[in-house]
Design a protein around this motif. Structure first.
Motif, PDB file in Angstrom:
ATOM      1  N   VAL A 104       0.844  -1.193   0.000  1.00  0.00           N
ATOM      2  CA  VAL A 104       0.000   0.000   0.000  1.00  0.00           C
ATOM      3  C   VAL A 104       0.888   1.255   0.000  1.00  0.00           C
ATOM      4  O   VAL A 104       1.703   1.414   0.909  1.00  0.00           O
ATOM      5  CB  VAL A 104      -0.915   0.034   1.251  1.00  0.00           C
ATOM      6  N   PRO A 105       0.724   2.140  -0.984  1.00  0.00           N
ATOM      7  CA  PRO A 105       1.457   3.414  -0.959  1.00  0.00           C
ATOM      8  C   PRO A 105       0.749   4.384  -0.002  1.00  0.00           C
ATOM      9  O   PRO A 105       0.202   5.414  -0.420  1.00  0.00           O
ATOM     10  CB  PRO A 105       1.411   3.874  -2.419  1.00  0.00           C
ATOM     11  N   ALA A 106       0.753   4.035   1.266  1.00  0.00           N
ATOM     12  CA  ALA A 106      -0.080   4.728   2.259  1.00  0.00           C
ATOM     13  C   ALA A 106       0.241   6.213   2.395  1.00  0.00           C
ATOM     14  O   ALA A 106      -0.674   7.027   2.529  1.00  0.00           O
ATOM     15  CB  ALA A 106       0.032   4.034   3.612  1.00  0.00           C
ATOM     16  N   ASP A 107       1.517   6.574   2.367  1.00  0.00           N
ATOM     17  CA  ASP A 107       1.874   7.989   2.484  1.00  0.00           C
ATOM     18  C   ASP A 107       1.339   8.788   1.297  1.00  0.00           C
ATOM     19  O   ASP A 107       0.788   9.872   1.467  1.00  0.00           O
ATOM     20  CB  ASP A 107       3.385   8.167   2.593  1.00  0.00           C
ATOM     21  N   ASP A 108       1.531   8.249   0.095  1.00  0.00           N
ATOM     22  CA  ASP A 108       1.044   8.929  -1.108  1.00  0.00           C
ATOM     23  C   ASP A 108      -0.477   9.088  -1.072  1.00  0.00           C
ATOM     24  O   ASP A 108      -1.012  10.159  -1.374  1.00  0.00           O
ATOM     25  CB  ASP A 108       1.428   8.163  -2.372  1.00  0.00           C
ATOM     26  N   ARG A 128     -13.081   8.483   7.194  1.00  0.00           N
ATOM     27  CA  ARG A 128     -13.956   7.555   6.466  1.00  0.00           C
ATOM     28  C   ARG A 128     -13.367   7.278   5.072  1.00  0.00           C
ATOM     29  O   ARG A 128     -13.287   6.134   4.634  1.00  0.00           O
ATOM     30  CB  ARG A 128     -15.363   8.119   6.336  1.00  0.00           C
ATOM     31  N   LYS A 129     -12.929   8.346   4.404  1.00  0.00           N
ATOM     32  CA  LYS A 129     -12.334   8.182   3.073  1.00  0.00           C
ATOM     33  C   LYS A 129     -11.063   7.341   3.150  1.00  0.00           C
ATOM     34  O   LYS A 129     -10.819   6.493   2.288  1.00  0.00           O
ATOM     35  CB  LYS A 129     -12.014   9.550   2.465  1.00  0.00           C
ATOM     36  N   ALA A 130     -10.241   7.580   4.161  1.00  0.00           N
ATOM     37  CA  ALA A 130      -9.003   6.818   4.331  1.00  0.00           C
ATOM     38  C   ALA A 130      -9.305   5.338   4.572  1.00  0.00           C
ATOM     39  O   ALA A 130      -8.676   4.461   3.964  1.00  0.00           O
ATOM     40  CB  ALA A 130      -8.183   7.391   5.487  1.00  0.00           C
ATOM     41  N   LEU A 131     -10.258   5.065   5.450  1.00  0.00           N
ATOM     42  CA  LEU A 131     -10.629   3.675   5.728  1.00  0.00           C
ATOM     43  C   LEU A 131     -11.165   3.006   4.468  1.00  0.00           C
ATOM     44  O   LEU A 131     -10.780   1.886   4.141  1.00  0.00           O
ATOM     45  CB  LEU A 131     -11.659   3.609   6.865  1.00  0.00           C
ATOM     46  N   ASN A 132     -12.030   3.695   3.745  1.00  0.00           N
ATOM     47  CA  ASN A 132     -12.604   3.120   2.522  1.00  0.00           C
ATOM     48  C   ASN A 132     -11.543   2.865   1.460  1.00  0.00           C
ATOM     49  O   ASN A 132     -11.603   1.864   0.748  1.00  0.00           O
ATOM     50  CB  ASN A 132     -13.717   4.015   1.977  1.00  0.00           C
ATOM     51  N   LYS A 133     -10.561   3.758   1.341  1.00  0.00           N
ATOM     52  CA  LYS A 133      -9.469   3.567   0.378  1.00  0.00           C
ATOM     53  C   LYS A 133      -8.686   2.313   0.747  1.00  0.00           C
ATOM     54  O   LYS A 133      -8.365   1.487  -0.116  1.00  0.00           O
ATOM     55  CB  LYS A 133      -8.552   4.793   0.357  1.00  0.00           C
ATOM     56  N   GLY A 134      -8.376   2.140   2.026  1.00  0.00           N
ATOM     57  CA  GLY A 134      -7.676   0.940   2.470  1.00  0.00           C
ATOM     58  C   GLY A 134      -8.491  -0.322   2.254  1.00  0.00           C
ATOM     59  O   GLY A 134      -7.959  -1.343   1.793  1.00  0.00           O
ATOM     60  N   LEU A 135      -9.783  -0.256   2.562  1.00  0.00           N
ATOM     61  CA  LEU A 135     -10.667  -1.410   2.355  1.00  0.00           C
ATOM     62  C   LEU A 135     -10.676  -1.831   0.891  1.00  0.00           C
ATOM     63  O   LEU A 135     -10.616  -3.021   0.574  1.00  0.00           O
ATOM     64  CB  LEU A 135     -12.094  -1.080   2.798  1.00  0.00           C
ATOM     65  N   GLU A 136     -10.750  -0.851   0.029  1.00  0.00           N
ATOM     66  CA  GLU A 136     -10.753  -1.094  -1.411  1.00  0.00           C
ATOM     67  C   GLU A 136      -9.482  -1.850  -1.833  1.00  0.00           C
ATOM     68  O   GLU A 136      -9.546  -2.835  -2.572  1.00  0.00           O
ATOM     69  CB  GLU A 136     -10.830   0.265  -2.115  1.00  0.00           C
ATOM     70  N   ILE A 137      -8.343  -1.421  -1.339  1.00  0.00           N
ATOM     71  CA  ILE A 137      -7.068  -2.061  -1.670  1.00  0.00           C
ATOM     72  C   ILE A 137      -7.007  -3.480  -1.087  1.00  0.00           C
ATOM     73  O   ILE A 137      -6.609  -4.423  -1.778  1.00  0.00           O
ATOM     74  CB  ILE A 137      -5.890  -1.210  -1.137  1.00  0.00           C
TER      75      ILE A 137
END
Length: 183
Positions: free
Chosen positions: A112-116, A167-176
């Motif tokens: 996951v490019p989490a910082d980006d 919420r957006k951050a969690l959803n982005k991670g869930l998607e990945i």
């Protein structure tokens, strides 16, 4: 169901915060959970690790020999804690801060490019939420709605904008995490 997760990084990356939130969410969702922190001597920048166990039955020991999942937020954590992941376990790593080649072939990996992604979403502080989202999406260790409710409660005093950002951050991670599980 029992899932043991190690979350690791350096002080200031939200390792303890996300671990406490995860354990608290599990309890709020009717599960058993333990949270075991391990700090380096420094407050910011030193190593930080916590172990969270989520189970639908009583947890006998909060110190497992190996974990089912591992989140690494930086290179030092990647090198130090990858051996603690059991064969068949899942590694979620922040590839913006891990550069070494993974030598293990007996584990699942979600890069996951989490910082980006955190920067794109508007705050460098939410990389930890993206990473936990990826782990939840891949592992299914906890109902994501329960975890989001806990985040909403935690950040409610900071305003609707901060809640929405998380919420957006969690959803982005869930998607990945979900996409990695399917492939």
């Amino acid at each position: 169901m029992k899932f043991t997760l190690i979350i690791s990084g350096s002080g200031g990356q939200g390792v303890m915060s996300i671990g406490m939130s995860l354990a608290g969410s599990a309890v709020e969702g009717g599960l058993h959970a333990t949270f075991m922190p391990l700090y380096g001597p420094e407050q910011r920048g030193g190593s930080a690790k916590c172990t969270v166990i989520v189970s639908d039955s009583e947890i006998v020991s909060p110190l497992p020999k190996q974990s089912d999942g591992l989140i690494v937020m930086n290179e030092t954590s990647f090198k130090k804690f990858t051996p603690e992941l059991k064969p068949g376990g899942v590694l979620v790593r922040n590839i913006n801060r891990t550069t070494s080649v993974l030598k293990r072939t007996d584990i699942e990996v979600v890069d996951v490019p989490a910082d980006d992604l955190a920067h794109e979403l508007g705050s460098d502080k939410i990389a930890n939420i993206i990473l936990i989202g990826a782990m939840l999406g891949y592992s299914g260790m906890l109902d994501t709605a329960v975890f989001m409710a806990s985040l909403e409660h935690k950040f409610a005093a900071k305003g609707a904008e901060i809640v929405e950002l998380n919420r957006k951050a969690l959803n982005k991670g869930l998607e990945i995490g979900c996409a990695a599980k399917k492939s």
